[in-house]
Scaffold this active site. Structure first.
Site, PDB file in Angstrom:
ATOM      1  N   ARG A 104      63.829  16.562  91.360  1.00  0.00           N
ATOM      2  CA  ARG A 104      65.075  17.221  91.762  1.00  0.00           C
ATOM      3  C   ARG A 104      64.824  18.676  92.195  1.00  0.00           C
ATOM      4  NH1 ARG A 104      68.584  14.872  86.911  1.00  0.00           N
ATOM      5  NH2 ARG A 104      68.646  12.697  87.494  1.00  0.00           N
ATOM      6  N   LEU A 139      53.684  27.115  89.251  1.00  0.00           N
ATOM      7  CA  LEU A 139      53.153  27.927  90.342  1.00  0.00           C
ATOM      8  C   LEU A 139      53.143  27.117  91.645  1.00  0.00           C
ATOM      9  CD1 LEU A 139      50.303  29.426  88.151  1.00  0.00           C
ATOM     10  CD2 LEU A 139      52.209  30.732  89.137  1.00  0.00           C
ATOM     11  N   ASP A 160      54.306  36.975  85.540  1.00  0.00           N
ATOM     12  CA  ASP A 160      54.468  36.631  86.962  1.00  0.00           C
ATOM     13  C   ASP A 160      54.013  37.848  87.748  1.00  0.00           C
ATOM     14  OD1 ASP A 160      56.546  34.478  88.656  1.00  0.00           O
ATOM     15  OD2 ASP A 160      55.868  36.296  89.671  1.00  0.00           O
ATOM     16  N   LYS A 169      63.201  -7.970 114.108  1.00  0.00           N
ATOM     17  CA  LYS A 169      64.109  -8.087 115.270  1.00  0.00           C
ATOM     18  C   LYS A 169      65.109  -6.926 115.287  1.00  0.00           C
ATOM     19  CE  LYS A 169      67.757 -10.368 114.755  1.00  0.00           C
ATOM     20  NZ  LYS A 169      69.152 -10.066 114.372  1.00  0.00           N
ATOM     21  N   SER A 225      60.711  10.033  99.398  1.00  0.00           N
ATOM     22  CA  SER A 225      61.893  10.839  99.652  1.00  0.00           C
ATOM     23  C   SER A 225      61.812  11.526 101.021  1.00  0.00           C
ATOM     24  CB  SER A 225      61.997  11.872  98.526  1.00  0.00           C
ATOM     25  OG  SER A 225      63.246  12.457  98.541  1.00  0.00           O
ATOM     26  N   LYS A 245      54.704  11.974  91.012  1.00  0.00           N
ATOM     27  CA  LYS A 245      55.425  13.014  91.760  1.00  0.00           C
ATOM     28  C   LYS A 245      55.138  12.883  93.265  1.00  0.00           C
ATOM     29  CE  LYS A 245      57.508  17.003  92.633  1.00  0.00           C
ATOM     30  NZ  LYS A 245      58.961  17.046  92.725  1.00  0.00           N
ATOM     31  N   MET A 282      61.890  27.692  90.275  1.00  0.00           N
ATOM     32  CA  MET A 282      61.885  26.661  89.227  1.00  0.00           C
ATOM     33  C   MET A 282      61.621  27.272  87.850  1.00  0.00           C
ATOM     34  SD  MET A 282      62.517  23.780  90.689  1.00  0.00           S
ATOM     35  CE  MET A 282      62.008  22.515  89.548  1.00  0.00           C
TER      36      MET A 282
END
Ligand code: NAD
Length: 294
Positions: free
Chosen positions: A123, A65, A31, A240, A178, A171, A12
């Site tokens: 998404r 993260l 990172d 039903k 979902s 979220k 992401m």
């Protein structure tokens, strides 16, 4: 253009940070993965040796993260963001973590005089790369306004959901609905296929009904969301039909786990007096009443 620190350049964060560069901002990135950093440096970002250095002197600092414990470590751990970020900057966490974790991190930063916004993302990573992510944002209005131009570089819709942690809550609600719908869809598909119906035929029909289109924009607006119990389709009839599917599935030896649980809840809702109400209003009223008692 702003100076932005960005920590977490994975599936992401990689695409999102590129979109900030494309938006004309100066990025300083960190990172643990050297290849992830190298990709951003190639695109024009400056590499920082730590999260603290990525945050130092920046107008805003973003994290993307995996989990709350890692966000907390990146902010408050040794050489973390809290050691470098200026009091004029806003810290924005976009990771999917618990609202309580968000509020805990925000509370500790507030003690240092630093504002925080939570902005989890909907998404997928393909949308993050394309700059078409939806953001669910929590925080004070003035702080959200300050980071909105940056979020606009990375996404196409920004919804201010409430105070800090409200974005994380929405979220979780979104991903819960979902994920459960995904399982119910798989079980329904397995039942249809086991009975010998063609997959494309099932898709053609379901694509035109609330089962495929989703309830919240089809059956809910006029009924559940308006708290109107007058039935377009009665809850007892939906109960039903759940029974019919469970009977057919038992004969075909297809497990319908969500359907089994759903029928018990429909039975409880009916027993509580919601059986002749609209199925959407009745089930929402019943579940809300259970939640209020807990
Ligand atoms: P990812 O594992 O691809 O990326 C995480 C990055 O963080 C990695 O590059 C890793 O090296 C880095 N990292 C880990 N610990 C670190 C630390 N202490 N300091 C600096 N960097 C560190 O994960 P992702 O798919 O990008 O997901 C990030 C968040 O976004 C998660 O909370 C996820 O649930 C959420 N999310 C993911 C998607 C998706 O489609 N992938 C969609 C919406 C939301």
């Amino acid at each position: 253009m702003a100076k932005i620190g960005f920590v977490g350049l994975g599936q992401m964060g990689g695409g999102m940070s590129l979109n900030l560069i494309k938006g004309g901002h100066d990025l300083k990135v960190f990172d643990l993965s050297a290849p992830a950093v190298a990709g951003l440096v190639e695109a024009g970002a400056e590499a920082a040796p730590s999260a603290r250095e990525a945050a130092t002197g920046m107008d805003a600092v973003f994290t993307m993260l995996p989990i709350g414990a890692i966000v907390e470590q990146a902010v408050f751990g040794p050489a973390g963001i809290a050691e470098g970020i200026s009091k004029d900057a806003v810290y924005v966490d976009m990771s999917t973590i618990l609202p309580d974790e968000t509020r805990s991190i925000g509370g500790r930063l507030a003690d240092q005089g630093i504002a925080m916004v939570d902005a989890p993302v909907g998404r997928t990573s393909a949308h993050a790369a394309a700059g078409t992510s939806p953001f669910m944002v929590g925080g004070a209005t003035k702080d959200v306004a300050r980071v909105t131009p940056y979020l606009e570089c990375m996404g196409e819709s920004i919804t201010h959901c409430g105070p800090l942690g409200a974005g994380a809550t929405v979220k979780l609600v979104n991903n819960y609905i979902s994920a459960v719908c995904n399982l119910a869809t798989a079980e329904g598909m397995a039942l249809g296929l086991a009975a010998g119906v063609d997959q494309d035929t099932i898709v053609e029909v379901i694509s035109q009904t609330p089962a495929g289109l989703g309830h919240i924009t089809t059956t809910w607006p006029a009924k559940a969301l308006a708290d109107d119990p007058s039935p377009a389709f009665m809850l007892d009839l939906a109960r039903k039909d759940l029974g019919l599917a469970l009977t057919a599935a038992a004969a075909a030896r297809v497990p319908l786990t969500t359907g089994g649980v759903a029928r018990e809840v429909y039975t409880m809702a009916s027993a509580a007096g919601h059986g002749t109400e609209d199925w959407t209003t009745g089930i929402l009223r019943a579940v809300k009443a259970l939640a209020e008692r807990s």
